[in-house]
Design an enzyme around this catalytic site. Structure first.
Site: not given
Length: 210
Positions: A110, A69, A95-96, A15-16, A112
């Protein structure tokens, strides 16, 4: 169109991403263009949205890698091959690791769904954020666009917008209103400001030049 090349990282419905695509179609993302959409999940609807807009889609499925990773390194390699200038996390659920931030310092945005530093950090994503806001009894919530650092939700804040909480709100109704009134407005604006070279980062402060 020309300018900075943008990659949007997604995991689900997108949606974003759609808000960004719509803003681009309206000419609201100046000096930049969405050049790629990369999904952590095969068959994500966000990839269909990208295809409809004529934007190449790529998959780096989390299940294809032994750990985050390895996935992060594969994503960085892909982004560098595509000559990407700005990375936008739009509902990216993994999580990168630090390789991403090291490759793109102050070049990852990002969104939030809360007013950071409230209701953010590990475990605060999706509907959980709105559940926490309602349980705490805050009267105002909203959304935040920030640069990504190695600390989850801890990077310098670019834009914020408040959204009032209503007496009859559920996590679902609040989530929808925060998206419509805040996320979908802030994210395209922040992306455009970055592409226009109007953002400068000084420690925790992000200054917006006229």
């Amino acid at each position: 169109m020309s300018g900075k090349r943008i990659a949007v990282l997604v995991s689900g419905g997108g949606t974003n991403l759609q808000a960004l695509l719509d803003a681009q179609a309206r000419g609201e993302i100046r000096s930049g263009e969405i050049a790629a959409v990369l999904s952590s999940k095969e068959g994500a609807y966000a990839l269909e949205r990208a295809a409809k807009a004529g934007i190449p889609g790529y998959v780096a499925a989390r299940k294809s890698f032994p750990d985050n990773r390895a996935m992060t390194r594969a994503i960085v390699d892909r982004l560098q091959t595509l000559d990407i200038d700005l990375v936008v996390l739009a509902g990216f659920l993994h999580i990168l690791t630090e390789e991403m931030v090291q490759a793109y310092p102050n070049r990852i945005l990002n969104v939030h769904p809360a007013l950071i530093p409230s209701f953010c950090g590990a475990g605060c994503y999706g509907l959980h954020v709105h559940e926490k806001a309602l349980a705490y009894g805050v009267k105002v919530t909203g959304a935040t666009v920030h640069f990504v650092t190695e600390e989850p939700d801890g990077g310098p804040i670019v834009l914020q917008k408040a959204v009032d909480i209503r007496e009859d709100d559920t996590p679902e109704t609040l989530q929808r209103r925060v998206m419509e009134e805040a996320e979908w407005q802030l994210l395209p604006r922040a992306v455009s400001l970055f592409c226009e070279d109007r953002l400068s980062v000084e420690g925790r402060l992000v200054r917006i030049r006229d």
